[in-house]
Design an enzyme around this catalytic site. Structure first.
Site, PDB file in Angstrom:
ATOM      1  N   ASP A   1      -8.789  11.996  -0.012  1.00 17.20           N
ATOM      2  CA  ASP A   1      -9.025  11.278  -1.260  1.00 17.20           C
ATOM      3  C   ASP A   1     -10.402  11.718  -1.782  1.00 17.20           C
ATOM      4  OD1 ASP A   1      -8.826   9.659  -3.462  1.00 17.20           O
ATOM      5  OD2 ASP A   1      -8.298   7.838  -2.380  1.00 17.20           O
TER       6      ASP A   1
HETATM    7  C1  BGC Z   1      -7.961   7.243  -5.708  1.00 21.49           C
HETATM    8  C2  BGC Z   1      -6.638   7.957  -5.528  1.00 21.49           C
HETATM    9  C3  BGC Z   1      -6.464   9.012  -6.600  1.00 21.49           C
HETATM   10  C4  BGC Z   1      -7.645   9.942  -6.583  1.00 21.49           C
HETATM   11  C5  BGC Z   1      -7.548  11.068  -7.585  1.00 21.49           C
HETATM   12  C6  BGC Z   1      -9.116   8.190  -5.927  1.00 21.49           C
HETATM   13  O1  BGC Z   1     -10.254   7.511  -6.344  1.00 21.49           O
HETATM   14  O2  BGC Z   1      -8.209   6.445  -4.575  1.00 21.49           O
HETATM   15  O3  BGC Z   1      -5.590   7.031  -5.552  1.00 21.49           O
HETATM   16  O4  BGC Z   1      -5.269   9.692  -6.405  1.00 21.49           O
HETATM   17  O5  BGC Z   1      -8.814   9.185  -6.867  1.00 21.49           O
HETATM   18  O6  BGC Z   1      -7.731  10.639  -8.875  1.00 21.49           O
END
Ligand code: BGC
Length: 741
Positions: free
Chosen positions: A302
């Protein structure tokens, strides 16, 4: 001559012929054998669009790619993946330009011409493409208890995302929604394991089909593996404390179902479980995910989370150590996302022998495999095949159908609902005349709260009511913001001039950490305003538009016909008006327990001890609850046998009758209770559900199957087991017993 011609022909078709006749595994192996360390590590690196964009002065300014930076990223740092959007949704044409420029560089200017895989959060539709069909959010989708709706949302989201030129969606969220304070609760399919499994798997089926190279399909991503959704204190990205048994009983099975449904990628839990950050957890990322669950796609980190092993969690004393730990734990691709540090560090670690080559080859093979499966090597460019379906009337209709089925009628005192169309109503409250609270986060922008960017042609609740009963019958005054009283005297005056008050309360749009709250109770200003309106003596209909169950206990008894809408999406206003005025019969049911008190967070599948003595399962509204404008009766609950063996199955049937005078849909829910077990067993567990349509007076027989999977649980040794014994099936108010031999 003929032979010569044949030979020349063969020379021409030889290259594609070889490529086509090879399996994907062979193609991956061959390509990998030609790659340098730098090219391999580049494939494992993902940066955000901002890194390859010209600096934007103001937020929401027109985006521009910086071609020099783009070339640097792809040619110099050899990045294999780009993600996200720089602030705000693009038009479909602009996405085509962006993706075309990226792929031109990747395929024409790099030594091996490996295409880039672009990833995006298309959470309730194609979030970041202007004008996309934006559906109810997952919690509302779960409220439909209709797998076909989840599958159709998967299909349409795929069509519109891929039509934008993007082949990889960071969705579905398979985290279980068992912590109502958590600001991402609305991204989940609710508190129940089986419901989340079924809804998630249906979505994946719709989104991926059986061939993700098709121009209407894409690769999905199960997130956030695993345990992310159960923060002890309710704040986003804070620790979960759970035993291995709890993890395996509740939080792991939805991911297991997603893997079985064939999802191609997994994103890691951004927080920590039992003191081990998700990105450092070898046991979860390798031993369980790979060895046990046999997941063969790739794992992406993530946002910035590998760095955070050093900067936030302090389990790594240097950025280098953080990269080594994450890669060796099983992370295949790093969402770095703001720089190339991961690339530089990992190349160095490999050269110094601190990360073995086999691990790099393993990660890169998994990434290349998905790129081949997506058909990116054949054609990495946006395809136009499904463009005409983008935001088509057909998709809008599917959206409206989904929203209509998601809304929950929580009470109907004196049959106040549906309302007649010839009355005067006063529409009020902070969620009554805005589109953003209906949609929530991941809408046009990350937070979803830029009301001015929302499509003007879509209807708020107020506008939908005005269209339905005529503007002259509708009085309006916002009356209260999310946390402040506004023009009270004018509001009270209008309330008095009307026959019925429609009060729309709830939450503004938010996403992730900015949505943290200290108290689940609805803000005082909204509750006080409701009480002042109730005091006018006019009947009050409450519409709750919210991402999580904000407590409304103080006013619930005094409101006549509350609707729980959660986040019903871009057609939510129309769907709510349809239900209020009886053009649609409500059929949503709660996918969570709606709490009565802030400290009494008990799930419907509680343990016996949670509901004995002084302890009680006493929510404001229980899981599975939802009324209709008609009445359904249940009879003839039958099992085809009362004893089964492990290899057997039991067929359960029940008759459901529409006793009223209007047609309706009913979600039929089957629960199973295991009476005794070596580990305490839940009060009951959902093990089957089916949504049916019934005309007035009509009866339908609904069938379910129960097999050993439904009866299994995580035993003393932390392994899934089945124990012989006595079980109870419950549907509606009917029960039957059976025995497992
Ligand atoms: C979130 C994810 C997301 C990623 C990309 C993160 O802050 O936890 O769910 O897919 O950002 O945007």
């Amino acid at each position: 001559m003929k032979n010569q011609f044949f030979l020349i022909l063969m020379m021409f078709i030889q290259i594609p012929f070889t490529a086509q006749s090879q399996t994907i595994e062979e193609r991956v192996k061959e390509l990998l054998s030609k790659m340098t360390i730098e090219e391999k590590v580049g494939q494992m690196t993902q940066v955000t669009l901002e890194v390859v964009s010209k600096k934007q002065g103001n937020k929401n300014q027109n985006h521009e790619l910086d071609e020099k930076k783009l070339e640097d990223a792809i040619v110099k740092y050899k990045v294999g993946s780009i993600l996200n959007v720089y602030d705000v949704a693009h038009s479909i044409d602009y996405w085509h330009e962006v993706i075309t420029k990226i792929q031109d560089i990747a395929t024409k200017k790099t030594r091996l011409g490996i295409p880039v895989i672009y990833g995006i959060d298309a959470i309730h539709g194609a979030t970041y493409t202007k004008g996309a069909t934006l559906f109810p959010q997952a919690l509302a989708v779960a409220s439909t208890f209709n797998k076909k709706i989840s599958e159709r949302i998967g299909e349409i989201t795929s069509i519109e995302t891929r039509a934008s030129g993007i082949p990889w969606n960071f969705y579905p969220v398979m985290d279980l929604g068992r912590q109502p304070l958590w600001p991402r609760l609305w991204e989940t399919f609710g508190e129940d394991v089986y419901l989340a499994q079924q809804m998630g798997a249906a979505y994946i089926k719709g989104a991926q089909g059986d061939d993700i190279s098709r121009p209407d399909k894409l690769a999905t991503c199960l997130k956030h593996y695993v345990g992310y959704s159960f923060p002890f204190n309710g704040f986003d990205r804070t620790p979960a404390y759970m035993s291995e048994r709890t993890l395996r009983e509740y939080f792991l099975p939805p991911f297991e179902a997603g893997i079985k449904a064939g999802s191609k990628t997994v994103m890691v839990n951004s927080s920590e479980v039992d003191g081990i950050p998700g990105h450092a957890n070898y046991h979860l990322l390798t031993e369980i995910l790979r060895h046990e669950l046999k997941f063969d796609g790739f794992v992406v980190s993530d946002w910035e989370d590998i760095k955070r092993l050093h900067t936030r969690d302090r389990i790594a004393s240097t950025p280098e150590e953080a990269v080594r730990i994450a890669v060796m734990a099983g992370v295949d691709m790093s969402m770095v996302p703001y720089d190339f540090s991961f690339y530089e560090i990992l190349v160095k670690l490999v050269k110094e022998g601190k990360v073995p080559m086999w691990r790099i080859d393993e990660a890169v093979s998994r990434i290349l495999k998905v790129k081949f499966e997506l058909g990116l090597f054949e054609n990495p460019y946006p395809k136009k095949d499904y463009l005409k379906l983008f935001a088509s009337p057909e998709h809008t209709q599917a959206n409206l159908d989904a929203a209509r089925e998601s809304i929950i009628l929580a009470k109907n005192e004196n049959k106040i609902l549906p309302l007649k169309k010839n009355i005067k109503v006063f529409v009020t409250g902070p969620t009554s005349n805005k589109l953003s609270p209906l949609n929530g986060g991941w809408t046009i922008t990350w937070q979803g709260n830029e009301e001015s960017l929302y499509p003007q042609e879509k209807s708020t609740i107020l506008e939908a009511i005005q269209q339905k009963i005529g503007s002259k019958n509708v009085l309006f005054e916002e009356g209260v913001s999310f946390d402040k009283e506004l023009n009270l005297s004018s509001a009270l005056q209008k309330a008095k001039q009307s026959d019925v008050i429609i009060l729309c309360l709830g939450e503004p749009a938010y996403c992730e950490t900015p949505g943290n709250i200290n108290d689940l109770t609805l803000p005082e200003a909204q509750l006080n305003y409701a009480q002042k309106l109730i005091a006018t003596g006019k009947p009050l209909i409450l519409v709750m538009v919210e991402g999580r169950p904000r407590l409304i206990t103080k006013i619930f008894d005094k409101v006549k016909g509350p609707l729980i809408a959660f986040l019903p999406g871009m057609e939510g206003g129309n769907a709510i008006a349809d239900i209020l005025f009886g053009d649609v019969n409500p059929s949503g049911k709660l996918p969570i327990s709606y709490p009565k008190y802030p400290n009494a967070i008990v799930h419907y599948d509680y343990k016996p001890i949670e509901n004995s003595g002084e302890n009680k399962y006493d929510p404001l509204l229980p899981f599975g609850f939802g009324l209709s404008y008609t009445q359904f009766s249940y009879s003839n609950l039958k099992l085809n046998k009362t004893e089964m063996t492990e290899d057997d199955e039991i067929i359960v049937s029940v008759d459901v009758k529409n006793e009223g005078s209007i047609a309706g849909k009913e979600a039929v829910l089957m629960y199973v209770t295991d009476l005794y077990g070596q580990v305490s067993r839940p009060n009951k567990q959902l093990k089957g559900f089916e949504k049916i349509d019934l005309n007035p007076g009509e009866t339908k027989t609904v069938q379910f199957k129960i097999n050993k999977e439904h009866l299994s649980f995580i035993g003393l040794e932390n392994k899934r087991i089945i124990e012989p014994g006595e079980f109870i099936v419950t549907i509606g108010n009917l029960q039957q017993k059976f025995y497992l031999k």
